[in-house]
Design a protein around this motif. Structure first.
Motif, PDB file in Angstrom:
ATOM      1  N   ALA A 235       3.308   0.662   8.227  1.00 45.06           N
ATOM      2  CA  ALA A 235       2.197   1.018   7.331  1.00 45.06           C
ATOM      3  C   ALA A 235       1.309  -0.193   7.088  1.00 45.06           C
ATOM      4  O   ALA A 235       1.785  -1.320   6.901  1.00 45.06           O
ATOM      5  CB  ALA A 235       2.755   1.544   6.009  1.00 45.06           C
ATOM      6  N   SER A 236       0.002   0.040   7.088  1.00 47.85           N
ATOM      7  CA  SER A 236      -0.980  -1.006   6.806  1.00 47.85           C
ATOM      8  C   SER A 236      -2.239  -0.332   6.269  1.00 47.85           C
ATOM      9  O   SER A 236      -2.310   0.887   6.145  1.00 47.85           O
ATOM     10  CB  SER A 236      -1.285  -1.824   8.066  1.00 47.85           C
ATOM     11  OG  SER A 236      -1.840  -1.004   9.085  1.00 47.85           O
ATOM     12  N   GLU A 237      -3.229  -1.145   5.965  1.00 53.79           N
ATOM     13  CA  GLU A 237      -4.461  -0.588   5.415  1.00 53.79           C
ATOM     14  C   GLU A 237      -5.183   0.265   6.447  1.00 53.79           C
ATOM     15  O   GLU A 237      -5.825   1.264   6.102  1.00 53.79           O
ATOM     16  CB  GLU A 237      -5.370  -1.721   4.936  1.00 53.79           C
ATOM     17  CG  GLU A 237      -6.620  -1.243   4.222  1.00 53.79           C
ATOM     18  CD  GLU A 237      -7.449  -2.392   3.675  1.00 53.79           C
ATOM     19  OE1 GLU A 237      -8.524  -2.122   3.106  1.00 53.79           O
ATOM     20  OE2 GLU A 237      -7.013  -3.549   3.813  1.00 53.79           O
ATOM     21  N   GLU A 238      -5.104  -0.120   7.718  1.00 58.99           N
ATOM     22  CA  GLU A 238      -5.765   0.656   8.770  1.00 58.99           C
ATOM     23  C   GLU A 238      -4.916   1.809   9.252  1.00 58.99           C
ATOM     24  O   GLU A 238      -5.450   2.780   9.807  1.00 58.99           O
ATOM     25  CB  GLU A 238      -6.101  -0.249   9.964  1.00 58.99           C
ATOM     26  CG  GLU A 238      -7.105  -1.342   9.664  1.00 58.99           C
ATOM     27  CD  GLU A 238      -6.460  -2.551   8.997  1.00 58.99           C
ATOM     28  OE1 GLU A 238      -5.195  -2.588   8.971  1.00 58.99           O
ATOM     29  OE2 GLU A 238      -7.183  -3.426   8.495  1.00 58.99           O
ATOM     30  N   HIS A 239      -3.624   1.719   9.061  1.00 60.19           N
ATOM     31  CA  HIS A 239      -2.709   2.746   9.578  1.00 60.19           C
ATOM     32  C   HIS A 239      -1.795   3.191   8.437  1.00 60.19           C
ATOM     33  O   HIS A 239      -0.804   2.519   8.118  1.00 60.19           O
ATOM     34  CB  HIS A 239      -1.885   2.205  10.742  1.00 60.19           C
ATOM     35  CG  HIS A 239      -2.706   1.697  11.883  1.00 60.19           C
ATOM     36  ND1 HIS A 239      -3.318   2.533  12.783  1.00 60.19           N
ATOM     37  CD2 HIS A 239      -3.024   0.436  12.257  1.00 60.19           C
ATOM     38  CE1 HIS A 239      -3.975   1.805  13.675  1.00 60.19           C
ATOM     39  NE2 HIS A 239      -3.819   0.525  13.385  1.00 60.19           N
ATOM     40  N   ARG A 240      -2.115   4.316   7.838  1.00 62.94           N
ATOM     41  CA  ARG A 240      -1.281   4.862   6.775  1.00 62.94           C
ATOM     42  C   ARG A 240      -0.102   5.630   7.377  1.00 62.94           C
ATOM     43  O   ARG A 240      -0.169   6.130   8.498  1.00 62.94           O
ATOM     44  CB  ARG A 240      -2.091   5.791   5.880  1.00 62.94           C
ATOM     45  CG  ARG A 240      -3.229   5.107   5.135  1.00 62.94           C
ATOM     46  CD  ARG A 240      -3.971   6.120   4.295  1.00 62.94           C
ATOM     47  NE  ARG A 240      -5.056   5.497   3.538  1.00 62.94           N
ATOM     48  CZ  ARG A 240      -5.866   6.154   2.720  1.00 62.94           C
ATOM     49  NH1 ARG A 240      -5.713   7.473   2.554  1.00 62.94           N
ATOM     50  NH2 ARG A 240      -6.816   5.520   2.073  1.00 62.94           N
TER      51      ARG A 240
ATOM     52  N   LEU B 252      -1.697  16.259   5.419  1.00 65.48           N
ATOM     53  CA  LEU B 252      -2.346  15.549   6.525  1.00 65.48           C
ATOM     54  C   LEU B 252      -3.845  15.424   6.294  1.00 65.48           C
ATOM     55  O   LEU B 252      -4.446  14.379   6.583  1.00 65.48           O
ATOM     56  CB  LEU B 252      -2.067  16.276   7.845  1.00 65.48           C
ATOM     57  CG  LEU B 252      -0.603  16.339   8.306  1.00 65.48           C
ATOM     58  CD1 LEU B 252      -0.507  17.065   9.641  1.00 65.48           C
ATOM     59  CD2 LEU B 252      -0.010  14.953   8.408  1.00 65.48           C
ATOM     60  N   ASP B 253      -4.469  16.472   5.770  1.00 65.47           N
ATOM     61  CA  ASP B 253      -5.900  16.401   5.483  1.00 65.47           C
ATOM     62  C   ASP B 253      -6.198  15.433   4.344  1.00 65.47           C
ATOM     63  O   ASP B 253      -7.247  14.779   4.340  1.00 65.47           O
ATOM     64  CB  ASP B 253      -6.427  17.794   5.132  1.00 65.47           C
ATOM     65  CG  ASP B 253      -6.334  18.755   6.309  1.00 65.47           C
ATOM     66  OD1 ASP B 253      -6.378  18.269   7.457  1.00 65.47           O
ATOM     67  OD2 ASP B 253      -6.210  19.976   6.083  1.00 65.47           O
ATOM     68  N   ALA B 254      -5.282  15.314   3.381  1.00 65.86           N
ATOM     69  CA  ALA B 254      -5.529  14.458   2.225  1.00 65.86           C
ATOM     70  C   ALA B 254      -5.255  12.985   2.532  1.00 65.86           C
ATOM     71  O   ALA B 254      -6.035  12.109   2.146  1.00 65.86           O
ATOM     72  CB  ALA B 254      -4.676  14.920   1.038  1.00 65.86           C
ATOM     73  N   VAL B 255      -4.154  12.695   3.239  1.00 62.57           N
ATOM     74  CA  VAL B 255      -3.756  11.305   3.473  1.00 62.57           C
ATOM     75  C   VAL B 255      -4.395  10.739   4.736  1.00 62.57           C
ATOM     76  O   VAL B 255      -4.743   9.564   4.792  1.00 62.57           O
ATOM     77  CB  VAL B 255      -2.218  11.204   3.538  1.00 62.57           C
ATOM     78  CG1 VAL B 255      -1.774   9.774   3.802  1.00 62.57           C
ATOM     79  CG2 VAL B 255      -1.606  11.711   2.239  1.00 62.57           C
ATOM     80  N   LYS B 256      -4.559  11.574   5.770  1.00 66.53           N
ATOM     81  CA  LYS B 256      -5.061  11.144   7.085  1.00 66.53           C
ATOM     82  C   LYS B 256      -4.213   9.990   7.633  1.00 66.53           C
ATOM     83  O   LYS B 256      -4.692   8.875   7.850  1.00 66.53           O
ATOM     84  CB  LYS B 256      -6.529  10.726   7.005  1.00 66.53           C
ATOM     85  CG  LYS B 256      -7.461  11.868   6.652  1.00 66.53           C
ATOM     86  CD  LYS B 256      -8.896  11.408   6.585  1.00 66.53           C
ATOM     87  CE  LYS B 256      -9.847  12.583   6.407  1.00 66.53           C
ATOM     88  NZ  LYS B 256      -9.543  13.367   5.188  1.00 66.53           N
ATOM     89  N   PRO B 257      -2.927  10.236   7.865  1.00 66.48           N
ATOM     90  CA  PRO B 257      -2.040   9.155   8.306  1.00 66.48           C
ATOM     91  C   PRO B 257      -2.158   8.893   9.807  1.00 66.48           C
ATOM     92  O   PRO B 257      -2.587   9.748  10.585  1.00 66.48           O
ATOM     93  CB  PRO B 257      -0.659   9.679   7.945  1.00 66.48           C
ATOM     94  CG  PRO B 257      -0.790  11.161   8.110  1.00 66.48           C
ATOM     95  CD  PRO B 257      -2.196  11.510   7.706  1.00 66.48           C
TER      96      PRO B 257
END
Length: 506
Positions: free
Chosen positions: A153-158, A200-205
């Protein structure tokens, strides 16, 4: 009176002929319902496929291998079946391009933060890839994937971790214990497929972890969660979402009592990677094997150690399988096994004691019982050691490793012979080779890699089959052709071989 009877007979004959020809009789023979009944019955027969002999034209309602009319074989064929519907060409979604113009950068793997898992995956997780992780309960699947979720996990990749077997608070307690807390790691406890897609729509991981796929169900499909229809629908929906979003997905799968992945076999065909999580729940060692991998090889193995603080990767796991001693002990022999392409030094131990029952015990742990029984027979018949037949024999490996490949036969045989004679093998010795029923020592694959690993760990002597190839500098290698030559490494001064039965009678 006679004319009426004659007319009745003629009408009956005509009706029978028309009925045989499949045509409704003219007029109302026996009431108004007869003609309509025959018409309906004839119409149904037309829609039903029938079979006809191509030689004589004989017809039947079902297929036969031989025509009973002309006695010809293989001439009965189907006719009158409904026409086969074909799909007409439609509009294409993307145009076909030469393979050299396809952008391969979209399939670049991203590291999971766990090097041992990256080794098995072939470098990391590919965007859009779906990975199925299966293993027995309590082996450490959830612990490993929670650690992967936090490290990737990172700021660019949730990362979105969906748990269907535990509550969110239970997962939080495990995360605190293994130090898997990150601000970009999102946690949701859901068992409804529609709710998971909404997350998935809310977090966009960039990474989705579902633990497990058998606990998620779709309300549009009948059946309980974990059924074949539910698993197929849930997996299909998650795979489509992963491909459309370019999102990597890790699915946890259950296994049956036989160790196979539970659910329909179609699930393994749909996913891109299938990983098998193995290990004895009473031992620290855990192995991750690649069963299927569309992005790499399937001959890599990741080694992990499970402890109270979590699970860690082992870059050099051979230390778990060895017991360092100042002096050698009888009944122990070292070998080098290959887990995929990875050489691991393992220790084989054997113990023989006088039996108190008519049928001596044969107990194994980490070894195949059939292979150990074969080595006992070879030692008695080819190695001239008869003390093993009347004694209880216990054989095991150290550290929970399982040795199933034939390359460990020579080490098992030497450990049994050392235990029977109460004579230790020379220090810093490894034995590699397959032993046949005739007593011959056969060649095995990867001898050079095995010797290089043994030399790296400080072993100076090795027993190998003939023609081992390039030998590491400073390592003494003895080539043996049969079990008799291999047993000569036991010091004769301390060897206590029991006499054979024929010698006792003399």
């Amino acid at each position: 009176m006679a004319g009426s009877r004659r007319e009745w007979l003629v009408r009956g004959v005509v009706t029978a002929l028309l009925r045989a020809a499949g045509r409704p009789p003219a007029g109302n023979v026996s009431g108004g319902g007869y003609g309509s009944c025959m018409a309906t019955r004839t119409k149904t027969a037309k829609d039903r496929p029938s079979y006809r002999c191509t030689e004589c034209g004989w017809q039947t309602a079902k297929w036969l291998g031989r025509c009973p009319e002309c006695q010809a074989w293989g001439t009965v064929e189907e006719y009158g079946a409904p026409a086969v519907r074909t799909t007409t060409p439609g509009r294409v979604t993307t145009s076909a391009v030469p393979i050299g113009q396809v952008d391969g950068r979209q399939a670049t793997a991203r590291s999971t933060g766990v090097p041992e898992l990256d080794r098995v995956l072939g470098g990391g997780l590919v965007p859009g890839a779906v990975v199925l992780v299966a293993g027995e309960p309590g082996v450490g699947k959830s612990t490993l994937l929670l650690d992967v979720a936090a490290k990737s996990a990172s700021e660019e990749h949730r990362t979105l971790y969906v748990t269907g077997e535990e509550s969110a608070s239970q997962v939080r307690l495990r995360a605190d214990r293994i130090k898997a807390i990150d601000d970009h790691l999102y946690l949701a406890a859901e068992t409804d497929l529609a709710a998971v897609l909404g997350h998935l729509d809310a977090v966009k991981p960039s990474l989705l972890i579902v633990d497990s796929v058998q606990t998620v169900a779709s309300p549009e499909i009948d059946g309980a969660p974990g059924g074949m229809a539910q698993v197929r629908e849930v997996a299909g929906a998650l795979i489509r979402a992963s491909k459309e979003r370019g999102m990597s997905t890790l699915l946890v799968g259950h296994v049956t009592k036989d160790g196979a992945i539970a659910g329909p076999r179609l699930l393994e065909h749909l996913v891109d990677v299938v990983l098998s999580f193995e290990g004895d729940r009473h031992a620290r060692l855990r192995l991750v094997r690649g069963v299927k991998n569309r992005y790499g090889t399937t001959d890599e193995v990741g080694c992990f150690e499970l402890h109270d603080e979590g699970i860690i990767g082992l870059a050099d796991p051979s230390g778990l399988f060895l017991t360092r001693r100042a002096e050698p002990v009888p009944g122990t022999c070292l070998t080098v096994t290959l887990e995929g392409r990875r050489p691991l030094v393992a220790e084989v131990q054997a113990l023989t004691v006088d039996s108190q029952i008519p049928s001596p015990r044969r107990t194994t742990s980490g070894l195949e019982t059939s292979r150990v029984s074969m080595m006992l027979a070879v030692l008695e018949q080819r190695g001239r050691i008869s003390a093993l037949g009347k004694r209880d024999i216990y054989s095991a490996t150290v550290g929970g490793v399982k040795l199933s490949e034939p390359a460990a036969d020579l080490a098992v045989a030497l450990a049994l012979a050392s235990a029977a004679s109460d004579t230790p093998l020379p220090k810093n010795l490894v034995a590699i080779g397959e032993v046949g029923l005739a007593g011959e020592v056969r060649r095995v694959t990867g001898v050079q890699r095995r010797l290089a690993e043994a030399h790296r760990l400080g072993f100076t002597h090795a027993l190998v089959p003939g023609d081992p190839g390039k030998v590491p500098a400073g390592m003494k290698v003895l080539e043996v052709a049969d079990i008799g030559e291999a047993l000569r490494v036991l010091p004769r001064s301390r060897r206590r071989e029991a006499p054979r039965d024929d010698e006792e009678r003399r």
